[in-house]
Design an enzyme around this catalytic site. Sequence first.
Site, PDB file in Angstrom:
ATOM      1  N   ASP A   1     -13.836 -31.949  -0.009  1.00  0.00           N
ATOM      2  CA  ASP A   1     -13.514 -31.310  -1.282  1.00  0.00           C
ATOM      3  C   ASP A   1     -14.417 -31.919  -2.354  1.00  0.00           C
ATOM      4  OD1 ASP A   1     -12.417 -33.783  -1.881  1.00  0.00           O
ATOM      5  OD2 ASP A   1     -10.403 -33.046  -2.303  1.00  0.00           O
ATOM      6  N   HIS A   2     -14.127 -31.632  -3.612  1.00  0.00           N
ATOM      7  CA  HIS A   2     -14.944 -32.166  -4.713  1.00  0.00           C
ATOM      8  C   HIS A   2     -14.961 -33.691  -4.715  1.00  0.00           C
ATOM      9  CE1 HIS A   2     -10.775 -31.809  -5.956  1.00  0.00           C
ATOM     10  NE2 HIS A   2     -10.985 -32.737  -6.871  1.00  0.00           N
TER      11      HIS A   2
ATOM     12  N   CYS B   1     -12.077 -36.438   1.598  1.00  0.00           N
ATOM     13  CA  CYS B   1     -11.488 -36.065   0.308  1.00  0.00           C
ATOM     14  C   CYS B   1     -11.326 -37.363  -0.479  1.00  0.00           C
ATOM     15  CB  CYS B   1     -10.181 -35.274   0.476  1.00  0.00           C
ATOM     16  SG  CYS B   1      -8.783 -36.163   1.182  1.00  0.00           S
ATOM     17  N   GLY B   2     -10.550 -37.364  -1.541  1.00  0.00           N
ATOM     18  CA  GLY B   2     -10.440 -38.564  -2.364  1.00  0.00           C
ATOM     19  C   GLY B   2      -9.895 -39.757  -1.591  1.00  0.00           C
ATOM     20  N   THR B   3      -8.790 -39.531  -0.906  1.00  0.00           N
ATOM     21  CA  THR B   3      -8.170 -40.591  -0.102  1.00  0.00           C
ATOM     22  C   THR B   3      -8.410 -40.418   1.384  1.00  0.00           C
ATOM     23  OG1 THR B   3      -6.165 -39.282   0.082  1.00  0.00           O
ATOM     24  CG2 THR B   3      -6.276 -40.878  -1.749  1.00  0.00           C
TER      25      THR B   3
ATOM     26  N   ILE C   1      -6.494 -38.614   3.009  1.00  0.00           N
ATOM     27  CA  ILE C   1      -5.146 -38.321   3.542  1.00  0.00           C
ATOM     28  C   ILE C   1      -4.915 -36.818   3.675  1.00  0.00           C
ATOM     29  CG2 ILE C   1      -2.665 -38.556   3.139  1.00  0.00           C
ATOM     30  CD1 ILE C   1      -3.297 -41.203   1.641  1.00  0.00           C
ATOM     31  N   GLY C   2      -5.101 -36.097   2.584  1.00  0.00           N
ATOM     32  CA  GLY C   2      -4.808 -34.663   2.616  1.00  0.00           C
ATOM     33  C   GLY C   2      -5.649 -33.916   3.635  1.00  0.00           C
TER      34      GLY C   2
ATOM     35  N   HIS D   1     -10.135 -45.137  22.535  1.00  0.00           N
ATOM     36  CA  HIS D   1      -8.758 -45.028  23.011  1.00  0.00           C
ATOM     37  C   HIS D   1      -8.120 -43.668  22.723  1.00  0.00           C
ATOM     38  CE1 HIS D   1      -7.850 -49.659  23.176  1.00  0.00           C
ATOM     39  NE2 HIS D   1      -8.951 -49.319  23.828  1.00  0.00           N
TER      40      HIS D   1
ATOM     41  N   HIS E   1      -5.695 -44.496  28.996  1.00  0.00           N
ATOM     42  CA  HIS E   1      -6.091 -43.818  27.750  1.00  0.00           C
ATOM     43  C   HIS E   1      -6.096 -42.300  27.940  1.00  0.00           C
ATOM     44  CE1 HIS E   1      -6.793 -47.645  26.021  1.00  0.00           C
ATOM     45  NE2 HIS E   1      -7.832 -47.945  26.797  1.00  0.00           N
TER      46      HIS E   1
HETATM   47  C1  RB5 Z   1      -8.050 -34.344  -5.174  1.00  0.00           C
HETATM   48  O1  RB5 Z   1      -7.858 -34.757  -6.478  1.00  0.00           O
HETATM   49  C2  RB5 Z   1      -7.356 -35.266  -4.197  1.00  0.00           C
HETATM   50  O2  RB5 Z   1      -5.995 -35.037  -4.225  1.00  0.00           O
HETATM   51  C3  RB5 Z   1      -7.916 -35.103  -2.811  1.00  0.00           C
HETATM   52  O3  RB5 Z   1      -9.293 -35.347  -2.828  1.00  0.00           O
HETATM   53  C4  RB5 Z   1      -7.338 -35.997  -1.736  1.00  0.00           C
HETATM   54  O4  RB5 Z   1      -7.321 -37.319  -2.144  1.00  0.00           O
HETATM   55  C5  RB5 Z   1      -6.051 -35.581  -1.187  1.00  0.00           C
HETATM   56  O5  RB5 Z   1      -5.492 -36.176  -0.249  1.00  0.00           O
END
Ligand code: RB5
Length: 147
Positions: free
Chosen positions: A8-9, A65-67, A69-70, A98, A134
């Site tokens: 993403d951005h 992405c930023g984290t 996670i998403g 693994h 495994h």
């Molecule tokens: C975008 O602002 C942010 O939410 C996305 O990049 C990511 O971190 C989501 O998990």
Amino acid sequence: MTIAIGSDHGGFELKKAIIEHLNKLQIKTLDIGAYDTQSSDYPDYAPPVCDAVLSGEANLGILICGTGIGISISANKIHGIRCALLGDVFSAKMSREHNNANVMALGARVTGVGLALEIVDAFIKTEFSDEIRHVKRVEKIMSLEKR
Ligand code: RB5
């Protein structure tokens, strides 16, 4: 080897750095976007990268992405995908050896570019172990898709 990559951005700048790095190593990249830092939705980038891996067009996938996670949660909703959210080199190796991860995710606001490139290198250079324990465990992971 071809690597499908998307972000993403929030991951756009790190994606650019990873593509440059891989291309210097003569590794082909399939860049599915985002192509600028305009706000976008991370779940939109997981399917095209994962589809490229599942079809065989790419050997492995990278999502940012930023984290991380998403975009890793999004990828793991797709049948056939084992996406590892990575923040260190040891886990990068283990995710291949693994878990036979076929996609990796990074958090561009969490992991610096130097470490991110080392993680990418470890991920793409490590093969899945053929040890039966495994293989069986990964089969068990995949059978969870039937639930
Ligand atoms: C975008 O602002 C942010 O939410 C996305 O990049 C990511 O971190 C989501 O998990």
